[in-house]
Design a protein around this motif. Structure first.
Motif, PDB file in Angstrom:
ATOM      1  N   SER A 198       0.848  -1.188   0.000  1.00 45.09           N
ATOM      2  CA  SER A 198       0.000   0.000   0.000  1.00 45.09           C
ATOM      3  C   SER A 198       0.885   1.240   0.000  1.00 45.09           C
ATOM      4  CB  SER A 198      -0.905   0.009   1.230  1.00 45.09           C
ATOM      5  OG  SER A 198      -1.685  -1.166   1.289  1.00 45.09           O
ATOM      6  N   ASN A 199       0.557   2.215  -0.833  1.00 46.31           N
ATOM      7  CA  ASN A 199       1.359   3.426  -0.964  1.00 46.31           C
ATOM      8  C   ASN A 199       0.494   4.674  -0.905  1.00 46.31           C
ATOM      9  OD1 ASN A 199       4.252   2.520  -1.909  1.00 46.31           O
ATOM     10  ND2 ASN A 199       2.809   1.282  -3.091  1.00 46.31           N
ATOM     11  N   GLY A 200       1.055   5.732  -0.337  1.00 50.03           N
ATOM     12  CA  GLY A 200       0.424   7.037  -0.364  1.00 50.03           C
ATOM     13  C   GLY A 200       1.478   8.104  -0.592  1.00 50.03           C
ATOM     14  N   THR A 201       1.197   9.060  -1.464  1.00 47.53           N
ATOM     15  CA  THR A 201       2.165  10.107  -1.798  1.00 47.53           C
ATOM     16  C   THR A 201       1.460  11.449  -1.931  1.00 47.53           C
ATOM     17  OG1 THR A 201       3.535   8.543  -3.043  1.00 47.53           O
ATOM     18  CG2 THR A 201       3.926  10.883  -3.431  1.00 47.53           C
ATOM     19  N   LEU A 202       2.032  12.474  -1.327  1.00 51.68           N
ATOM     20  CA  LEU A 202       1.552  13.844  -1.483  1.00 51.68           C
ATOM     21  C   LEU A 202       2.716  14.678  -1.975  1.00 51.68           C
ATOM     22  CD1 LEU A 202      -0.613  16.056  -1.083  1.00 51.68           C
ATOM     23  CD2 LEU A 202       0.261  16.330   1.265  1.00 51.68           C
ATOM     24  N   LEU A 203       2.520  15.396  -3.085  1.00 47.46           N
ATOM     25  CA  LEU A 203       3.628  16.182  -3.632  1.00 47.46           C
ATOM     26  C   LEU A 203       3.118  17.490  -4.226  1.00 47.46           C
ATOM     27  CD1 LEU A 203       3.655  15.836  -7.032  1.00 47.46           C
ATOM     28  CD2 LEU A 203       4.236  13.516  -6.342  1.00 47.46           C
ATOM     29  N   THR A 204       4.018  18.439  -4.301  1.00 49.68           N
ATOM     30  CA  THR A 204       3.742  19.727  -4.933  1.00 49.68           C
ATOM     31  C   THR A 204       4.884  20.049  -5.886  1.00 49.68           C
ATOM     32  OG1 THR A 204       2.446  20.574  -3.069  1.00 49.68           O
ATOM     33  CG2 THR A 204       3.402  22.193  -4.562  1.00 49.68           C
ATOM     34  N   VAL A 205       4.529  20.475  -7.087  1.00 40.36           N
ATOM     35  CA  VAL A 205       5.520  20.777  -8.122  1.00 40.36           C
ATOM     36  C   VAL A 205       5.364  22.235  -8.544  1.00 40.36           C
ATOM     37  CG1 VAL A 205       6.441  20.117 -10.368  1.00 40.36           C
ATOM     38  CG2 VAL A 205       5.364  18.399  -8.908  1.00 40.36           C
ATOM     39  N   TRP A 206       6.472  22.941  -8.576  1.00 40.34           N
ATOM     40  CA  TRP A 206       6.479  24.356  -8.969  1.00 40.34           C
ATOM     41  C   TRP A 206       7.453  24.537 -10.122  1.00 40.34           C
ATOM     42  CZ3 TRP A 206       9.878  28.593  -6.579  1.00 40.34           C
ATOM     43  CH2 TRP A 206       9.525  29.849  -7.088  1.00 40.34           C
ATOM     44  N   ARG A 207       6.990  25.177 -11.193  1.00 43.22           N
ATOM     45  CA  ARG A 207       7.855  25.479 -12.328  1.00 43.22           C
ATOM     46  C   ARG A 207       7.922  26.989 -12.519  1.00 43.22           C
ATOM     47  NH1 ARG A 207       6.160  23.497 -18.147  1.00 43.22           N
ATOM     48  NH2 ARG A 207       5.020  25.454 -18.021  1.00 43.22           N
ATOM     49  N   PRO A 208       8.856  27.649 -11.839  1.00 41.27           N
ATOM     50  CA  PRO A 208       8.922  29.106 -11.924  1.00 41.27           C
ATOM     51  C   PRO A 208       9.443  29.607 -13.271  1.00 41.27           C
ATOM     52  CG  PRO A 208      10.753  28.278 -10.621  1.00 41.27           C
ATOM     53  CD  PRO A 208       9.868  27.103 -10.915  1.00 41.27           C
ATOM     54  N   LEU A 209      10.211  28.778 -13.972  1.00 38.36           N
ATOM     55  CA  LEU A 209      10.787  29.136 -15.268  1.00 38.36           C
ATOM     56  C   LEU A 209      10.547  27.989 -16.239  1.00 38.36           C
ATOM     57  CD1 LEU A 209      14.194  30.567 -13.956  1.00 38.36           C
ATOM     58  CD2 LEU A 209      12.246  31.904 -14.817  1.00 38.36           C
ATOM     59  N   PRO A 210      10.566  28.259 -17.540  1.00 43.88           N
ATOM     60  CA  PRO A 210      10.296  27.187 -18.515  1.00 43.88           C
ATOM     61  C   PRO A 210      11.305  26.046 -18.454  1.00 43.88           C
ATOM     62  CG  PRO A 210      10.123  29.354 -19.545  1.00 43.88           C
ATOM     63  CD  PRO A 210      10.717  29.570 -18.188  1.00 43.88           C
ATOM     64  N   TRP A 211      12.465  26.269 -17.823  1.00 47.75           N
ATOM     65  CA  TRP A 211      13.521  25.247 -17.794  1.00 47.75           C
ATOM     66  C   TRP A 211      13.848  24.771 -16.377  1.00 47.75           C
ATOM     67  CZ3 TRP A 211      17.235  27.457 -14.790  1.00 47.75           C
ATOM     68  CH2 TRP A 211      17.282  28.855 -14.763  1.00 47.75           C
ATOM     69  N   LEU A 212      13.037  25.175 -15.388  1.00 52.95           N
ATOM     70  CA  LEU A 212      13.328  24.856 -13.991  1.00 52.95           C
ATOM     71  C   LEU A 212      12.095  24.293 -13.302  1.00 52.95           C
ATOM     72  CD1 LEU A 212      15.214  25.034 -11.483  1.00 52.95           C
ATOM     73  CD2 LEU A 212      14.333  27.361 -11.130  1.00 52.95           C
ATOM     74  N   GLN A 213      12.272  23.200 -12.574  1.00 47.44           N
ATOM     75  CA  GLN A 213      11.171  22.564 -11.861  1.00 47.44           C
ATOM     76  C   GLN A 213      11.619  22.171 -10.454  1.00 47.44           C
ATOM     77  OE1 GLN A 213       8.762  19.624 -14.047  1.00 47.44           O
ATOM     78  NE2 GLN A 213       9.208  18.207 -12.374  1.00 47.44           N
TER      79      GLN A 213
END
Length: 312
Positions: A263-278
């Motif tokens: 059983s797995n659980g994942t919470l994540l947040t992704v931010w891409r402030p620039l077209p080439w940066l994540q």
């Protein structure tokens, strides 16, 4: 069990921030641990372990399509991922926490046959280093090819094949190799003016390993929600359940019927402030319940990734 599991589930949720498939990222961390355990167990110089785990293999933050005007794209990328795990060796008892640093370099190629069909290929080199458990340090090469098809009612289907070549760098262990053909099906539903997505699906993998100590089938069902706060900021919650029956070679009959329920659980947040940066931050938890085996474990992890990429 063995190595990273599944392709990071490319849910193909047509999000404004679609330069990555968010689903499945942190499972790679535990998969890295799992794969290392399998290699160590085949190494006479390595200490005996009762470690196991599920795996993910799709990649942490796989690059997906951006808006495009040509039928093909090539996206080289480099990332640094750091995470803390409560159970570095995926042990049933005497858990050992550790910090892990993962460096990845690779390139992703996508060819759009038409608006519904596409071909993809990816190659990645990965270096994993543990702070305390340095005997788990590995280098690996991970090529992959796949074809995907968008279907009516927001369904998408993907068929592909992944290879893994992994080496422990502090021992004389032979390289661990794995071939994993897979089938993935997902469906999504949009709400709140396409700011909130509910998705669910199924994935099947068959894992062939070398040295040929076992083969394994993997069946996973998953569901989750994705919310885009802004075109550059996305959060996602994923819950999944895996069933993994083993075909072990030369083992006692009781062990040869080994199965894993994970059983797995994942919470994540992704931010891409620039077209080439994540930038990605995440927390995850996994619990393994073995049947006809002694490989139960639980593990929690938390970490962040910095990824640089450019699409041509």
């Amino acid at each position: 069990m063995n190595y990273p599991k599944r392709l990071c589930i490319l849910a193909y949720l047509l999000l404004p921030l679609s330069s990555f498939p968010v689903f499945g990222q942190t499972q790679t961390n535990q998969n890295t641990q799992v794969q290392t355990q399998e290699l160590l167990k085949n190494n006479a110089l390595a200490p005996t372990r009762s470690a196991e785990e599920q795996a993910w293999d799709n990649e942490f933050g796989r690059i997906v399509e951006l808006a495009h005007v040509k039928p093909w794209s090539i996206t080289p990328y480099s990332s640094t991922l750091g995470f803390w795990t409560t159970n570095a060796r995926l042990s049933r008892a005497n858990e050992s926490s550790d910090g892990v640093l993962v460096q990845r370099e690779g390139a992703d190629f996508i060819y759009h046959i038409d608006e519904n069909w596409r071909l993809g290929a990816d190659y990645r080199f990965e270096s994993i280093r543990y702070h305390r458990n340095t005997d788990l340090d590995t280098n690996s090469n991970l090529p992959e090819v796949y074809v995907s098809r968008r279907l009516p009612w927001n369904w998408s289907v993907m068929v592909g094949d992944r290879e893994t070549w992994l080496n422990l760098i502090h021992s004389n262990a032979k390289a661990y190799r794995e071939n994993s053909p897979y089938l993935l099906a997902t469906q999504s539903h949009a709400y709140l003016d396409n700011h909130l997505y509910w998705f669910y699906g199924f994935q099947y993998d068959h894992r062939f390993t070398h040295p040929a100590s076992f083969n394994r089938n993997e069946y996973e069902i998953f569901t989750g929600i994705t919310h885009d706060w802004t075109p550059q900021l996305v959060s996602q919650l994923i819950l999944s359940q895996d069933w993994q029956p083993y075909d072990l070679r030369g083992q006692a009959q009781s062990l040869s019927r080994r199965q894993e329920l994970i059983s797995n659980g994942t919470l994540l947040t992704v931010w891409r402030p620039l077209p080439w940066l994540q930038l990605t931050g995440f927390v995850a938890a996994a619990y393994d319940n073995s049947i006809n085996g002694v490989f139960d474990y639980k593990a929690e992890s938390a970490g962040a990734e910095l990824r640089l990429f450019w699409k041509f």
